[in-house]
Design a protein around this motif. Structure first.
Motif, PDB file in Angstrom:
ATOM      1  N   ASN A 270       0.831  -1.200   0.000  1.00 23.27           N
ATOM      2  CA  ASN A 270       0.000   0.000   0.000  1.00 23.27           C
ATOM      3  C   ASN A 270       0.870   1.257   0.000  1.00 23.27           C
ATOM      4  N   SER A 271       0.247   2.371  -0.326  1.00 25.17           N
ATOM      5  CA  SER A 271       0.947   3.670  -0.327  1.00 25.17           C
ATOM      6  C   SER A 271       2.267   3.562  -1.083  1.00 25.17           C
ATOM      7  N   LEU A 272       2.198   2.975  -2.258  1.00 21.75           N
ATOM      8  CA  LEU A 272       3.415   2.710  -3.012  1.00 21.75           C
ATOM      9  C   LEU A 272       4.105   3.992  -3.443  1.00 21.75           C
ATOM     10  N   LYS A 273       5.426   3.918  -3.476  1.00 23.66           N
ATOM     11  CA  LYS A 273       6.270   5.054  -3.835  1.00 23.66           C
ATOM     12  C   LYS A 273       7.112   4.691  -5.052  1.00 23.66           C
ATOM     13  N   PRO A 274       7.586   5.674  -5.788  1.00 21.81           N
ATOM     14  CA  PRO A 274       8.446   5.357  -6.940  1.00 21.81           C
ATOM     15  C   PRO A 274       9.649   4.500  -6.557  1.00 21.81           C
ATOM     16  N   GLU A 275      10.167   4.673  -5.362  1.00 26.66           N
ATOM     17  CA  GLU A 275      11.325   3.876  -4.946  1.00 26.66           C
ATOM     18  C   GLU A 275      10.978   2.426  -4.650  1.00 26.66           C
ATOM     19  N   ASP A 276       9.706   2.076  -4.682  1.00 24.34           N
ATOM     20  CA  ASP A 276       9.299   0.674  -4.559  1.00 24.34           C
ATOM     21  C   ASP A 276       9.389  -0.059  -5.900  1.00 24.34           C
ATOM     22  N   THR A 277       9.685   0.676  -6.947  1.00 29.11           N
ATOM     23  CA  THR A 277       9.829   0.067  -8.262  1.00 29.11           C
ATOM     24  C   THR A 277      10.968  -0.942  -8.253  1.00 29.11           C
ATOM     25  N   ALA A 278      10.651  -2.165  -8.651  1.00 30.17           N
ATOM     26  CA  ALA A 278      11.635  -3.249  -8.621  1.00 30.17           C
ATOM     27  C   ALA A 278      11.003  -4.503  -9.209  1.00 30.17           C
ATOM     28  N   VAL A 279      11.839  -5.492  -9.412  1.00 26.78           N
ATOM     29  CA  VAL A 279      11.338  -6.842  -9.682  1.00 26.78           C
ATOM     30  C   VAL A 279      11.175  -7.532  -8.337  1.00 26.78           C
ATOM     31  N   TYR A 280       9.994  -8.042  -8.102  1.00 29.56           N
ATOM     32  CA  TYR A 280       9.686  -8.713  -6.835  1.00 29.56           C
ATOM     33  C   TYR A 280       9.749 -10.227  -7.050  1.00 29.56           C
ATOM     34  N   TYR A 281      10.530 -10.882  -6.192  1.00 29.58           N
ATOM     35  CA  TYR A 281      10.742 -12.314  -6.302  1.00 29.58           C
ATOM     36  C   TYR A 281      10.143 -13.039  -5.099  1.00 29.58           C
ATOM     37  N   CYS A 282       9.500 -14.146  -5.394  1.00 25.68           N
ATOM     38  CA  CYS A 282       8.989 -15.026  -4.352  1.00 25.68           C
ATOM     39  C   CYS A 282      10.063 -16.054  -3.994  1.00 25.68           C
ATOM     40  N   ASN A 283      10.145 -16.380  -2.722  1.00 24.79           N
ATOM     41  CA  ASN A 283      11.092 -17.381  -2.248  1.00 24.79           C
ATOM     42  C   ASN A 283      10.376 -18.342  -1.316  1.00 24.79           C
ATOM     43  N   ALA A 284      10.739 -19.610  -1.388  1.00 27.59           N
ATOM     44  CA  ALA A 284      10.132 -20.578  -0.474  1.00 27.59           C
ATOM     45  C   ALA A 284      11.132 -21.666  -0.129  1.00 27.59           C
ATOM     46  N   GLN A 285      11.077 -22.091   1.113  1.00 27.03           N
ATOM     47  CA  GLN A 285      11.899 -23.210   1.586  1.00 27.03           C
ATOM     48  C   GLN A 285      10.974 -24.416   1.660  1.00 27.03           C
ATOM     49  N   ILE A 286      11.253 -25.390   0.818  1.00 25.90           N
ATOM     50  CA  ILE A 286      10.320 -26.499   0.606  1.00 25.90           C
ATOM     51  C   ILE A 286      11.025 -27.831   0.750  1.00 25.90           C
ATOM     52  N   VAL A 287      10.359 -28.740   1.443  1.00 28.10           N
ATOM     53  CA  VAL A 287      10.818 -30.127   1.489  1.00 28.10           C
ATOM     54  C   VAL A 287      10.086 -30.872   0.381  1.00 28.10           C
ATOM     55  N   GLY A 288      10.848 -31.366  -0.567  1.00 29.31           N
ATOM     56  CA  GLY A 288      10.251 -32.087  -1.679  1.00 29.31           C
ATOM     57  C   GLY A 288       9.778 -33.462  -1.255  1.00 29.31           C
ATOM     58  N   SER A 289       8.688 -33.888  -1.842  1.00 32.08           N
ATOM     59  CA  SER A 289       8.126 -35.187  -1.468  1.00 32.08           C
ATOM     60  C   SER A 289       8.969 -36.326  -1.996  1.00 32.08           C
ATOM     61  N   GLY A 290       9.754 -36.065  -3.035  1.00 35.58           N
ATOM     62  CA  GLY A 290      10.596 -37.116  -3.573  1.00 35.58           C
ATOM     63  C   GLY A 290      11.908 -37.249  -2.827  1.00 35.58           C
ATOM     64  N   THR A 291      12.523 -36.120  -2.534  1.00 31.45           N
ATOM     65  CA  THR A 291      13.855 -36.104  -1.915  1.00 31.45           C
ATOM     66  C   THR A 291      13.810 -36.056  -0.403  1.00 31.45           C
ATOM     67  N   LEU A 292      12.719 -35.501   0.150  1.00 29.87           N
ATOM     68  CA  LEU A 292      12.603 -35.226   1.582  1.00 29.87           C
ATOM     69  C   LEU A 292      13.749 -34.351   2.075  1.00 29.87           C
ATOM     70  N   ARG A 293      14.248 -33.506   1.186  1.00 29.32           N
ATOM     71  CA  ARG A 293      15.297 -32.555   1.534  1.00 29.32           C
ATOM     72  C   ARG A 293      14.736 -31.149   1.463  1.00 29.32           C
ATOM     73  N   LEU A 294      15.212 -30.296   2.366  1.00 32.83           N
ATOM     74  CA  LEU A 294      14.816 -28.897   2.363  1.00 32.83           C
ATOM     75  C   LEU A 294      15.642 -28.148   1.327  1.00 32.83           C
ATOM     76  N   SER A 295      14.967 -27.488   0.406  1.00 34.76           N
ATOM     77  CA  SER A 295      15.652 -26.717  -0.623  1.00 34.76           C
ATOM     78  C   SER A 295      15.028 -25.336  -0.736  1.00 34.76           C
ATOM     79  N   ASP A 296      15.801 -24.443  -1.310  1.00 34.59           N
ATOM     80  CA  ASP A 296      15.401 -23.052  -1.499  1.00 34.59           C
ATOM     81  C   ASP A 296      14.934 -22.875  -2.941  1.00 34.59           C
ATOM     82  N   TYR A 297      13.751 -22.301  -3.128  1.00 39.25           N
ATOM     83  CA  TYR A 297      13.219 -22.087  -4.471  1.00 39.25           C
ATOM     84  C   TYR A 297      12.892 -20.625  -4.682  1.00 39.25           C
ATOM     85  N   TRP A 298      13.036 -20.202  -5.941  1.00 35.74           N
ATOM     86  CA  TRP A 298      12.754 -18.818  -6.324  1.00 35.74           C
ATOM     87  C   TRP A 298      11.781 -18.802  -7.489  1.00 35.74           C
TER      88      TRP A 298
END
Length: 121
Positions: free
Chosen positions: A83-111
């Protein structure tokens, strides 16, 4: 494989609002912390906000009060209300998630691939 797909970016006038969404899909056993980062031209990628699976949040100090992160665990989706966005908020916004895959059962970082937010009149 796991994918993160963002949506909701675009052009908005100063003072306006945007809601970004990011959905995780694929072979997911459990999704832990999810978050949003952004990168403006010529600058390093920076944290905007993140949220744990239990709903605990933390924000970049400079963005507290204008941005709100939330998630729907049933949909493996994280949201960013800005909210109340400013010109300096201009950017590429990336989602990140730490997920345990059902196949590997390892925690990995995804973008995600990123979504452009432009604040301009």
């Amino acid at each position: 494989q796991v994918q993160l797909v963002e949506s909701g970016g675009g052009l908005v006038q100063p003072g306006g609002s945007l809601r970004l969404s990011c959905a995780a899909s694929g072979r997911i056993f459990i999704t832990q912390t999810m978050g949003w980062y952004r990168q403006a031209p010529g600058k390093e990628r920076e944290l905007v906000a993140r949220i744990t699976g239990a709903g605990d949040t933390n924000y970049a100090d400079s963005l507290k009060g204008r941005f709100a992160i939330s998630r729907d665990n049933t949909k493996n989706t994280v949201y960013l209300q800005s909210n109340s966005l400013k010109p300096e908020d201009t950017a590429v916004y990336y989602c990140n998630a730490q997920i345990v895959g059902s196949g590997t059962l390892r925690l990995s970082d995804y973008w995600g691939q990123g979504t452009q937010v432009t604040v301009s009149s």
